[in-house]
Scaffold this motif. Structure first.
Motif, PDB file in Angstrom:
ATOM      1  N   LEU A 123     -12.889   6.453 -10.460  1.00  0.00           N
ATOM      2  CA  LEU A 123     -11.788   7.171 -11.217  1.00  0.00           C
ATOM      3  C   LEU A 123     -10.581   6.302 -11.105  1.00  0.00           C
ATOM      4  CD1 LEU A 123     -12.457  10.759 -10.175  1.00  0.00           C
ATOM      5  CD2 LEU A 123     -13.763   9.505 -11.970  1.00  0.00           C
ATOM      6  N   LEU A 124      -9.898   6.534 -12.097  1.00  0.00           N
ATOM      7  CA  LEU A 124      -8.611   5.782 -12.440  1.00  0.00           C
ATOM      8  C   LEU A 124      -7.229   6.546 -12.342  1.00  0.00           C
ATOM      9  CD1 LEU A 124      -9.636   3.679 -15.390  1.00  0.00           C
ATOM     10  CD2 LEU A 124      -9.467   2.824 -13.223  1.00  0.00           C
ATOM     11  N   MET A 125      -6.240   5.954 -11.617  1.00  0.00           N
ATOM     12  CA  MET A 125      -4.889   6.386 -11.880  1.00  0.00           C
ATOM     13  C   MET A 125      -4.032   5.625 -12.140  1.00  0.00           C
ATOM     14  SD  MET A 125      -3.973   6.668  -7.508  1.00  0.00           S
ATOM     15  CE  MET A 125      -5.371   7.939  -7.305  1.00  0.00           C
ATOM     16  N   TRP A 126      -2.625   6.202 -12.476  1.00  0.00           N
ATOM     17  CA  TRP A 126      -1.785   5.148 -13.261  1.00  0.00           C
ATOM     18  C   TRP A 126      -0.847   4.556 -12.330  1.00  0.00           C
ATOM     19  CZ3 TRP A 126      -1.957   4.067 -18.542  1.00  0.00           C
ATOM     20  CH2 TRP A 126      -0.872   3.143 -18.909  1.00  0.00           C
ATOM     21  N   ASP A 127      -0.850   3.560 -12.033  1.00  0.00           N
ATOM     22  CA  ASP A 127       0.097   2.673 -10.881  1.00  0.00           C
ATOM     23  C   ASP A 127       1.164   2.289 -11.533  1.00  0.00           C
ATOM     24  OD1 ASP A 127       0.834   1.126  -8.633  1.00  0.00           O
ATOM     25  OD2 ASP A 127      -0.189  -0.689  -9.327  1.00  0.00           O
ATOM     26  N   ALA A 132      -0.221   0.215 -15.245  1.00  0.00           N
ATOM     27  CA  ALA A 132      -1.285   0.384 -15.837  1.00  0.00           C
ATOM     28  C   ALA A 132      -2.436   1.139 -14.939  1.00  0.00           C
ATOM     29  CB  ALA A 132      -2.104  -1.195 -16.128  1.00  0.00           C
ATOM     30  N   PRO A 133      -3.410   1.540 -15.334  1.00  0.00           N
ATOM     31  CA  PRO A 133      -4.646   2.037 -14.821  1.00  0.00           C
ATOM     32  C   PRO A 133      -5.370   1.285 -13.702  1.00  0.00           C
ATOM     33  CG  PRO A 133      -5.016   2.339 -17.094  1.00  0.00           C
ATOM     34  CD  PRO A 133      -3.739   1.248 -16.895  1.00  0.00           C
ATOM     35  N   ARG A 134      -5.266   1.805 -12.466  1.00  0.00           N
ATOM     36  CA  ARG A 134      -5.988   1.254 -11.319  1.00  0.00           C
ATOM     37  C   ARG A 134      -6.964   2.144 -10.646  1.00  0.00           C
ATOM     38  NH1 ARG A 134      -4.692  -2.717 -13.760  1.00  0.00           N
ATOM     39  NH2 ARG A 134      -3.226  -4.350 -12.905  1.00  0.00           N
ATOM     40  N   MET A 135      -8.042   1.730 -10.089  1.00  0.00           N
ATOM     41  CA  MET A 135      -9.071   2.102  -9.366  1.00  0.00           C
ATOM     42  C   MET A 135      -8.800   2.349  -7.985  1.00  0.00           C
ATOM     43  SD  MET A 135     -13.190   1.020  -9.643  1.00  0.00           S
ATOM     44  CE  MET A 135     -12.788  -0.532  -8.445  1.00  0.00           C
ATOM     45  N   PRO A 136      -8.479   3.804  -7.320  1.00  0.00           N
ATOM     46  CA  PRO A 136      -8.190   3.773  -5.891  1.00  0.00           C
ATOM     47  C   PRO A 136      -9.643   3.672  -5.284  1.00  0.00           C
ATOM     48  CG  PRO A 136      -7.888   5.705  -7.203  1.00  0.00           C
ATOM     49  CD  PRO A 136      -8.221   4.838  -8.068  1.00  0.00           C
ATOM     50  N   LYS A 137      -9.395   3.228  -4.107  1.00  0.00           N
ATOM     51  CA  LYS A 137     -10.538   3.537  -3.253  1.00  0.00           C
ATOM     52  C   LYS A 137     -10.961   4.907  -2.960  1.00  0.00           C
ATOM     53  CE  LYS A 137     -10.069  -0.949  -0.913  1.00  0.00           C
ATOM     54  NZ  LYS A 137      -9.651  -1.767   0.063  1.00  0.00           N
ATOM     55  N   GLY A 138     -12.401   5.119  -2.498  1.00  0.00           N
ATOM     56  CA  GLY A 138     -12.695   6.448  -1.889  1.00  0.00           C
ATOM     57  C   GLY A 138     -13.253   7.605  -3.001  1.00  0.00           C
ATOM     58  N   LEU A 158      -5.039   4.431  -1.347  1.00  0.00           N
ATOM     59  CA  LEU A 158      -4.312   3.996  -2.213  1.00  0.00           C
ATOM     60  C   LEU A 158      -4.261   2.479  -2.274  1.00  0.00           C
ATOM     61  CD1 LEU A 158      -1.541   6.775  -2.446  1.00  0.00           C
ATOM     62  CD2 LEU A 158      -3.664   6.839  -3.618  1.00  0.00           C
ATOM     63  N   GLU A 159      -5.419   2.005  -2.599  1.00  0.00           N
ATOM     64  CA  GLU A 159      -5.759   0.586  -2.629  1.00  0.00           C
ATOM     65  C   GLU A 159      -6.612   0.153  -3.956  1.00  0.00           C
ATOM     66  OE1 GLU A 159      -6.855  -1.294   0.803  1.00  0.00           O
ATOM     67  OE2 GLU A 159      -5.065  -0.978   1.674  1.00  0.00           O
ATOM     68  N   ASP A 160      -6.226  -0.992  -4.520  1.00  0.00           N
ATOM     69  CA  ASP A 160      -7.294  -1.154  -5.676  1.00  0.00           C
ATOM     70  C   ASP A 160      -8.437  -1.525  -5.028  1.00  0.00           C
ATOM     71  OD1 ASP A 160      -8.538  -2.444  -7.907  1.00  0.00           O
ATOM     72  OD2 ASP A 160      -6.745  -2.966  -8.734  1.00  0.00           O
ATOM     73  N   GLY A 161      -9.755  -0.846  -5.704  1.00  0.00           N
ATOM     74  CA  GLY A 161     -10.959  -1.359  -5.186  1.00  0.00           C
ATOM     75  C   GLY A 161     -11.314  -2.598  -5.678  1.00  0.00           C
ATOM     76  N   LEU A 162     -10.737  -3.226  -6.464  1.00  0.00           N
ATOM     77  CA  LEU A 162     -11.039  -4.429  -6.921  1.00  0.00           C
ATOM     78  C   LEU A 162     -10.652  -5.669  -5.880  1.00  0.00           C
ATOM     79  CD1 LEU A 162     -12.799  -5.708  -9.263  1.00  0.00           C
ATOM     80  CD2 LEU A 162     -10.827  -6.089 -10.565  1.00  0.00           C
ATOM     81  N   ASP A 163      -9.213  -5.593  -5.921  1.00  0.00           N
ATOM     82  CA  ASP A 163      -8.457  -6.724  -4.823  1.00  0.00           C
ATOM     83  C   ASP A 163      -7.562  -6.132  -3.722  1.00  0.00           C
ATOM     84  OD1 ASP A 163      -6.420  -5.470  -6.252  1.00  0.00           O
ATOM     85  OD2 ASP A 163      -6.050  -7.206  -7.627  1.00  0.00           O
ATOM     86  N   ASP A 164      -7.770  -4.923  -3.385  1.00  0.00           N
ATOM     87  CA  ASP A 164      -6.983  -4.328  -2.185  1.00  0.00           C
ATOM     88  C   ASP A 164      -5.457  -4.293  -2.594  1.00  0.00           C
ATOM     89  OD1 ASP A 164      -9.287  -4.235  -1.078  1.00  0.00           O
ATOM     90  OD2 ASP A 164      -9.069  -6.155   0.092  1.00  0.00           O
ATOM     91  N   THR A 165      -5.061  -4.488  -3.740  1.00  0.00           N
ATOM     92  CA  THR A 165      -3.564  -4.405  -3.960  1.00  0.00           C
ATOM     93  C   THR A 165      -3.158  -3.020  -3.859  1.00  0.00           C
ATOM     94  OG1 THR A 165      -3.510  -6.033  -5.519  1.00  0.00           O
ATOM     95  CG2 THR A 165      -1.664  -4.601  -5.624  1.00  0.00           C
ATOM     96  N   PRO A 166      -1.954  -2.529  -3.112  1.00  0.00           N
ATOM     97  CA  PRO A 166      -1.594  -1.397  -2.895  1.00  0.00           C
ATOM     98  C   PRO A 166      -1.255  -0.661  -4.530  1.00  0.00           C
ATOM     99  CG  PRO A 166      -0.393  -2.788  -1.516  1.00  0.00           C
ATOM    100  CD  PRO A 166      -1.096  -3.693  -2.370  1.00  0.00           C
ATOM    101  N   ILE A 167      -1.672   0.638  -4.229  1.00  0.00           N
ATOM    102  CA  ILE A 167      -1.307   1.437  -5.544  1.00  0.00           C
ATOM    103  C   ILE A 167      -0.269   2.579  -5.177  1.00  0.00           C
ATOM    104  CG2 ILE A 167      -2.292   3.073  -6.993  1.00  0.00           C
ATOM    105  CD1 ILE A 167      -4.920   1.806  -6.807  1.00  0.00           C
ATOM    106  N   ASP A 168       0.708   2.566  -6.129  1.00  0.00           N
ATOM    107  CA  ASP A 168       1.801   3.406  -6.077  1.00  0.00           C
ATOM    108  C   ASP A 168       1.596   4.611  -7.310  1.00  0.00           C
ATOM    109  OD1 ASP A 168       4.127   5.158  -5.794  1.00  0.00           O
ATOM    110  OD2 ASP A 168       5.308   3.646  -6.596  1.00  0.00           O
ATOM    111  N   PRO A 169       0.689   5.783  -6.947  1.00  0.00           N
ATOM    112  CA  PRO A 169       0.378   6.623  -8.102  1.00  0.00           C
ATOM    113  C   PRO A 169       1.500   7.197  -8.928  1.00  0.00           C
ATOM    114  CG  PRO A 169      -0.621   7.165  -5.720  1.00  0.00           C
ATOM    115  CD  PRO A 169       0.405   6.209  -5.815  1.00  0.00           C
TER     116      PRO A 169
END
Length: 325
Positions: A123-127, A132-138, A158-169
């Motif tokens: 699933l996606l949340m807005w970072d 833009a939309p980002r895919m959190p882990k889990g 709250l990390e991007d499942g693609l490149d581990d970048t932190p996500i601020d939802p």
């Protein structure tokens, strides 16, 4: 306690209630009957049998209005971002009734994640940082991977499942750059009416070239519970309006006065704010034996989630007698 007679059905551990009361906890019983546990509660609310859902819907209305809309409680906001689906994006779809909430926006619908494994189940949340939309882990797609070494990722992170970048939802699009206000249809079961209410939305370009309208779960929750935040649409203007799901609205079902429900909501959420989530709901089997009992559970669970109580020692949903089938 909601429909729970602890003295009769939880005799081995009912002593914890009296001990908690001696330590300063407030014990409220919501039940039609003046039972053997109601008699020593701090507060007994004689709700109309089977109408607990309406009462808790109004409690949620007050909690959203006073602890999320008018002001933000940092503990509640952090809890919703980290542990709930509140920031996840929901695709809005056109229906004869108007724009309505559809499914969660899936990761593989956007170019960035078009080729990820199990993209239909991620699933996606807005970072806020990427805007833009980002895919959190889990999410569920991370739990079963083809590579054995990747199994067992059960917790949201709250990390991007693609490149581990932190996500601020982003919990809400209200007042954010690029957001629009769309009129979204909500069906009100009790009156069999559909109401259009303003919801903050963003547009997302999909991998197949479509443009879809999305809203966060959090923003849809405000609209579902009739908390307007200054937006246009069929929103109640006060707690005294007879419209879903106000304290005045619930009176016709529960026979509990609006002021009582407002006080219950304020004390429940206020205690959770002061204790970081130590508000608890004990649910008994009597509530479970009504039609649509799952909704009678979900309504207080929503209050618990909005106040950061689930997973907290001393807080959360406390059920028993093997009733969750």
């Amino acid at each position: 306690a909601v429909g729970a007679n602890l003295s009769m059905t939880r005799t081995p551990d009912v002593h914890f209630i009296s001990e908690a009361r001696h330590e300063g906890a407030k014990f409220v019983v919501i039940s039609p009957d003046f039972s053997m546990v109601s008699k020593y509660a701090d507060w007994w609310l004689p709700v109309e049998a089977g109408q607990d859902t309406a009462l808790w819907l109004a409690v949620n209305h007050v909690i959203l209005e006073e602890f999320h809309a008018r002001r933000q409680v940092p503990y509640f906001t952090d809890y919703l971002k980290r542990t709930t689906d509140s920031p996840l994006l929901v695709e809005l779809v056109e229906t004869p009734a108007g724009l309505t909430a559809g499914q969660f926006l899936r990761a593989n619908t956007v170019d960035r994640y078009a080729d990820v494994e199990h993209g239909d189940w991620k699933l996606l949340m807005w970072d806020a940082a990427a805007d833009a939309p980002r895919m959190p882990k889990g999410s569920v797609g991370f739990r079963w991977a083809q590579d054995d070494a990747e199994k067992g990722k059960w917790n949201l992170k709250l990390e991007d499942g693609l490149d581990d970048t932190p996500i601020d939802p982003v919990l809400t699009f209200l007042g954010t750059p690029g957001a629009e206000i769309a009129q979204v249809a909500f069906h009100e079961f009790a009156a069999d009416e559909t109401r259009l209410r303003g919801v903050p939305v963003r547009r997302v370009r999909t991998a197949d070239g479509r443009e879809v309208t999305v809203a966060t779960v959090y923003d849809l929750l405000f609209a579902q519970f009739g908390v307007g935040r200054g937006l246009a649409g069929d929103y109640p203007t006060s707690y005294d309006d007879i419209g879903p799901y106000t304290p005045a609205w619930q009176e016709q079902f529960t026979k509990i006065g609006r002021d009582t429900v407002i006080q219950l909501a304020r004390e429940f959420a206020g205690n959770a704010e002061g204790t970081n989530g130590k508000s608890m709901v004990i649910v008994g089997a009597s509530l479970n034996h009504w039609y649509n009992n799952n909704l009678s559970y979900r309504a207080p669970i929503t209050a618990l989630i909005l106040c950061g109580c689930c997973g907290v020692n001393g807080g959360g949903m406390n059920h028993y007698v093997g009733q969750e089938k």
